[in-house]
Write a protein that holds these residues in place. Structure first.
Motif: not given
Length: 193
Positions: A141-149, A151-166
């Protein structure tokens, strides 16, 4: 004469920007507490509601007092009900930030998150007491946090670009244009003449 004119113009420009940037929507928990137009609440069975009931930190303590006094109309039984109530209008919903970010970043792009995180907690997983995997999981878990994994999971599964230009952000919609500065050019040109 020129100094007075420039000072007067500068004061008027500042007033113009302040008025133009006035956004009557709520920007923080404190703003929410200081108004009566927008109701607010949480899900009855969540840690967020439990925190509102037990905190001594302002403005959250006062928000909890108001929610408790209006429990029947302010609190909801589940997040689906909370999101529906927000979409009906005039309701702010306190909930897990990941869930709020997920819904705010997806169609129909009619929700936004405001303020900052509070009562920030992490997620965990249960392992049996004295499990031989505890150290391995902690390291991973610490290694995943340090390597940005994470954050990548958050960007992939939580935050979407659907509304980025709304909708343009407040910053984008309040940039000073040439027409806003025309008076400065007139005053400088007049001062040079």
């Amino acid at each position: 004469g020129i100094l007075v004119a420039i000072s007067t113009y500068t004061a008027n420009l500042a007033a113009f920007l302040t008025l133009r940037n006035v956004d009557h929507s709520t920007k923080s928990a404190q703003d929410l507490l200081e108004q009566t137009e927008i109701a607010y609440g949480a899900t009855r069975t969540t840690a967020a509601w439990a925190s509102f009931k037990t905190t001594d930190t302002e403005p959250y303590r006062s928000l909890g007092v108001v929610m408790r006094a209006n429990e029947e109309s302010y609190l909801v039984d589940n997040s689906k009900e909370g999101f529906a109530k927000m979409r009906e209008g005039k309701y702010a919903f306190f909930h897990d930030s990941a869930t709020l970010d997920y819904h705010a970043s997806r169609e129909p792009c009619d929700l936004q998150t405001i303020g900052r995180l509070f009562w920030q907690t992490g997620y965990g997983m249960y392992l049996p007491e004295n499990s031989k995997y505890t150290v391995e999981f902690n390291r991973a878990i610490v290694r995943a946090k340090e390597q940005g994994v994470l954050d990548e999971l958050d960007a992939k599964w939580i935050k979407s670009d659907e509304c980025s230009g709304a909708k343009p952000s407040m910053l984008e919609s309040s940039v000073i244009g040439l027409q806003d500065m025309l008076g400065v050019f007139v005053l400088v040109y007049g001062g040079m003449a």
